[in-house]
Scaffold this motif. Structure first.
Motif, short mmCIF file in Angstrom:
data_model
loop_
_atom_site.label_atom_id
_atom_site.label_comp_id
_atom_site.label_asym_id
_atom_site.label_seq_id
_atom_site.Cartn_x
_atom_site.Cartn_y
_atom_site.Cartn_z
N GLN A 778 0.84 -1.20 0.00
CA GLN A 778 0.00 0.00 0.00
C GLN A 778 0.87 1.26 0.00
N VAL A 779 1.98 1.20 0.73
CA VAL A 779 2.92 2.33 0.72
C VAL A 779 3.42 2.58 -0.70
N GLU A 780 3.78 1.50 -1.39
CA GLU A 780 4.26 1.62 -2.77
C GLU A 780 3.18 2.25 -3.65
N GLN A 781 1.93 1.81 -3.48
CA GLN A 781 0.84 2.34 -4.29
C GLN A 781 0.63 3.83 -4.03
N ILE A 782 0.75 4.23 -2.77
CA ILE A 782 0.56 5.65 -2.43
C ILE A 782 1.66 6.49 -3.06
N LEU A 783 2.90 6.06 -2.93
CA LEU A 783 4.02 6.83 -3.47
C LEU A 783 4.00 6.84 -5.00
N ASP A 784 3.42 5.79 -5.58
CA ASP A 784 3.31 5.72 -7.04
C ASP A 784 2.17 6.59 -7.57
N VAL A 786 -1.09 5.86 -7.07
CA VAL A 786 -2.29 5.07 -7.32
C VAL A 786 -3.30 5.27 -6.19
N LEU A 787 -2.84 5.33 -4.97
CA LEU A 787 -3.71 5.47 -3.81
C LEU A 787 -3.64 6.87 -3.24
N ASP A 788 -4.75 7.32 -2.69
CA ASP A 788 -4.76 8.52 -1.87
C ASP A 788 -4.48 8.11 -0.43
N VAL A 789 -4.01 9.05 0.39
CA VAL A 789 -3.72 8.74 1.77
C VAL A 789 -4.40 9.75 2.68
N ASN A 790 -5.11 9.25 3.69
CA ASN A 790 -5.81 10.11 4.63
C ASN A 790 -4.86 10.69 5.67
N MET A 791 -5.38 11.61 6.46
CA MET A 791 -4.59 12.21 7.53
C MET A 791 -4.40 11.20 8.66
N PRO A 792 -3.17 10.94 9.07
CA PRO A 792 -2.93 9.95 10.13
C PRO A 792 -3.17 10.53 11.51
N PRO A 793 -3.48 9.69 12.49
CA PRO A 793 -3.55 10.17 13.88
C PRO A 793 -2.14 10.27 14.46
#
Length: 821
Positions: A778-784, A786-793
């Motif tokens: 999933q990290v790879e997909q986000i950096l590529d 492909v994925l959006d990433v929400n705000m982390p706690p």
């Protein structure tokens, strides 16, 4: 004149009649998204959804001469050469001439007529019950890829009487259901294509379990070989499908009521193009189209390992994960259908090159000995014989016997075909002897005496002379090069200790050291430079060490350092790697003499490291947990491309390395909280370490460095960088705040979007609960992208640590700076 007038009138009437007759046959206009009762599709005609996402018409699969009615992606982003097919109508009954075939509405049904105008496919709607006919029925291709058959003259009485979403083929589109109808006890399931060029139903299918709330993948709709695990309503995921956790691109949902139960999904971001397919490989795959590469990108697949698919290679076929092709026939066997194998359809399996013959025959048979990870699933017969020889003799004399095995449980005989054989080198649990004609087995007793004698006799003088010259050359080379090298497991080399002692000049040029041991620079006789690691505290025996090293050597990826060889002599255990001329990223981030890595390089380092870890975690035969991700273990080649080092070594070193890690005090550095809590370590420990390392990649300093009082925050509290990032992400309201996190040496020159994304990813990775951390894929997909990433706690334990360091009672401990191979 009257005659002329009459002729003119007749001519005009004829023209009018011809015009009226043609007007009853309406051609499809360009860009049409419907088929009405007086229209049809033939030849190259198509209909297209209003937003142009999908297109329907005749298509040809690969190099086949057959044509099918199907739907494919028409989005401008997705290449249409070749077409990405999402649905097929006549998958079992193709046509050969698309110009003589028609897709049209007949009697309230959408039907396909072949060249002989016979109906070979139909929607099968009972027109009397639906009160529909061709005049009031229309076919519409919707923007979501659903082909709908509607009936009605106006909006008040329009009803959908059939839709393709209820009859999926191999593709599961967002919004469609994979369901079980509790009333009719029928299933809507996905079924793979037979091959890459044949959309007919294959052997693999995905269906909903009618008893439990789980999904199953089956072979031939009978034998289950994968399950999603039961549905967890609280976390909105299936228990054995971890890819669904922290998923910010797919919105999954499961519904169960008195009429049906089903699973469906939608896209959080409608602009992202995604699909799920039951692949010809027998794996369920989630694919997302990536703009940057203009290709479909694999998001996840199950089962992860190709060889976990039941009967993937067919009878007498052996599967291997270590290389391509996945499937090979046993020695003495050949594919039943070579053309099908060429299209990745291995279901036909393999057959003997020479058939078994019963009764009197001059054919001689021997046994091919193979090892397998699992006992073949086909039923075997236990034979009451006392010895190995008696078991073999029985199979040899019984013409229906295909194979036998003999172990502590006695003699087992297979009269059936052998399935699920494995060609991998690990976890062999059973030895099977397969009966094969002697002439089809390689012979070790080739009689070449006559040929050798003739050659030696005719050129004896030349051989003696060449032998003497060669002997002198060998002696000269032995003074300059290594001796005692032996090829092991393909390209791996087994070095003797004195050779590496010479290559490293008595281990004089140290590159660095860490928890696994020290690393030295060396030069081989061919002038290639290597890094030699002297392992410390290796707890394994000779055989197990060589087995583990062989496994590490078989792992190759562009973002992993390649193992070239090893040495094992007594207590001396050494590994030989490719030399990385630019050292570790730690040498540049934390040293005044190192290169100042620009932002583009840093982002590619983060992405490349993620890709390397994805390969270790998900794409190896056995999952490999690195256990020591840190800047010193990410090396840079001549092009500054990142390569992860020291993977697989935690298992070699064993308990001693675990003790070193778990006794570290003060700041936890790169260690996940679970290292200190004593729970089982998973791949999520690497994710935590990756997150901490990524923060250092952003700041250019160690997270654990104590800040000078002059650099304290305005309220006098000392800084701790991970919490700075979390505070600015969550509480900051200016882009300038994010840029303040960047290494000052970059002078603010970075992509704000990429910097924010990397900060969010890092904060997700260092969450306390490992289940809250994303998988590396999933990290790879986000950096590529492909994925959006929400705000982390904010991580709770780091917040507590941040508060504690301002009590002025905490002593900081940092690992000794080191550079791995």
């Amino acid at each position: 004149m009257q005659m002329l007038s009459l002729v003119t009138n007749i001519t005009l009437m004829a023209v009018l009649l011809i015009f009226l007759s043609f007007s009853l046959i309406v051609s499809l206009s360009s860009g049409a998204h419907t088929i009405t009762g007086n229209q049809s599709i033939s030849g190259d005609e198509t209909i297209t959804s209003k937003d142009e996402s999908f297109q329907l018409g005749f298509f040809k699969a690969g190099n086949s001469s057959n044509y099918y009615i199907g739907m494919w992606y028409n989005n401008k982003k997705v290449s249409r050469d070749p077409q990405t097919v999402a649905w097929v109508a006549n998958r079992q009954t193709p046509v050969s001439d698309r110009f003589s075939s028609q897709l049209k509405i007949v009697g309230g049904n959408l039907v396909l007529l072949n060249e002989s105008q016979s109906i070979i496919w139909s929607t099968g709607v009972n027109s009397s019950s639906s009160n529909s006919d061709s005049a009031t029925t229309v076919v519409i291709l919707l923007d979501d890829g659903n082909l709908v058959l509607r009936s009605g003259l106006n909006n008040s009485d329009i009803i959908n009487i059939w839709q393709s979403f209820d009859f999926p083929t191999h593709t599961w589109l967002p919004g469609a259901k994979i369901s079980y109808d509790k009333r009719t006890r029928t299933k809507k399931l996905l079924t793979s294509w037979k091959s890459t060029e044949d959309p007919a139903e294959g052997l693999f299918s995905l269906e909903l379990d009618p008893v439990g709330a789980q999904y199953l993948i089956k072979w031939n709709k009978t034998t289950q070989y994968w399950t999603s695990g039961s549905w967890n309503e609280k976390d909105k995921l299936f228990t054995l499908a971890p890819e669904m956790r922290l998923n910010y691109i797919y919105n999954f949902s499961y519904v169960s009521n008195k009429n049906e139960s089903y699973f469906t999904y939608s896209m959080y971001n409608p602009s992202i193009i995604s699909r799920s397919i039951m692949d010809v490989s027998g794996q369920m795959k989630q694919l997302t189209f990536l703009d940057t590469t203009q290709q479909w990108n694999l998001f996840w697949s199950q089962p992860r390992q190709q060889c976990d698919v039941y009967d993937y290679c067919g009878a007498f076929g052996s599967c291997r994960e270590s290389g391509l092709p996945f499937c090979n026939c046993l020695t003495g066997f050949s594919p039943r259908s070579q053309p099908e194998w060429d299209l990745s359809d291995f279901s036909g399996g393999c057959v003997r090159k020479t058939d078994l013959q019963c009764g009197r025959t001059s054919e001689k048979y021997e046994f091919l000995r193979i090892s397998s990870n699992n006992k073949p699933p086909n039923s075997s017969t236990s034979l009451a014989v006392g010895t190995y020889g008696e078991c073999e003799s029985y199979c040899l004399s019984n013409c229906s016997c295909n194979a036998y095995s003999y172990d502590n449980n006695g003699c087992s005989i297979w009269d059936t075909q052998l399935l699920n054989l494995s060609d991998d080198n690990s976890n062999k649990i059973i030895t099977i002897n397969v009966k094969v004609a002697s002439k089809d087995l390689p012979s070790d007793k080739k009689d070449n005496g006559v040929i050798i004698g003739a050659v030696v006799g005719s050129i004896l003088g030349v051989v003696l002379l060449m032998g003497l010259i060669w002997f002198l050359i060998i002696r000269w080379r032995n003074n300059r090069r290594f001796i005692g090298q032996t090829g092991v497991e393909g390209s791996l080399v087994s070095f003797v200790y004195r050779d590496l002692h010479t290559a490293t000049k008595n281990f004089s040029e140290k590159l660095g050291g860490g928890g696994f041991g020290s690393v030295f620079k060396g030069t081989l006789p061919d002038s290639s430079v290597v890094a030699v690691k002297k392992l410390e505290s290796v707890s394994q025996g000779e055989k197990q060490f060589r087995t583990e090293v062989s496994t590490i050597g078989s792992i190759q990826h562009m973002n992993l350092v390649r193992l070239r060889g090893f040495c094992s002599e007594g207590t001396s255990k050494l590994l030989v790697y490719d030399y990385m001329p630019n050292g570790s990223i730690g040498a540049h981030l934390f040293s005044k003499d190192g290169l100042v890595l620009d932002w583009k390089t840093r982002y590619q380092i983060a992405l490349g490291t993620a890709r390397g870890l994805v390969y270790l975690h998900e794409k190896c035969r056995d999952c490999i947990i690195h256990c020591d991700i840190k800047p010193e273990n990410v090396l840079l080649d001549a092009d500054l491309s990142p390569k992860v080092a020291d993977f697989g070594l935690a298992k070699l070193v064993g308990r001693d390395f675990s003790r070193v890690l778990t006794t570290m005090r003060g700041t936890r550095g790169y260690l996940a909280p679970e290292w200190l809590s004593g729970v089982a370590i998973t791949t999520k420990a690497d994710v935590y370490s990756y997150g901490m390392m990524t923060l250092e990649l952003i700041s250019g300093t160690r997270n654990s460095e104590q800040q000078q009082q002059s650099e304290s925050e305005e309220d006098g509290r000392k800084k701790f960088f991970p919490m700075q990032v979390a505070d600015i992400l969550i509480d900051g309201n200016k882009d300038d705040d994010i840029l303040k996190l960047l290494d000052p040496r970059l002078n603010g020159e970075a992509s704000l979007k990429e910097l924010t994304k990397l900060c969010k990813v890092a904060c997700w990775c260092i969450q306390d609960d490992e289940e809250d951390r994303p998988a590396m894929s999933q990290v790879e997909q986000i950096l590529d992208g492909v994925l959006d990433v929400n705000m982390p706690p904010k991580p709770r334990s780091l917040q507590l640590f941040y508060d504690n360091i301002n009590d002025a009672h905490v002593v900081f401990y940092t690992e000794e700076s080191s550079t791995s191979s």
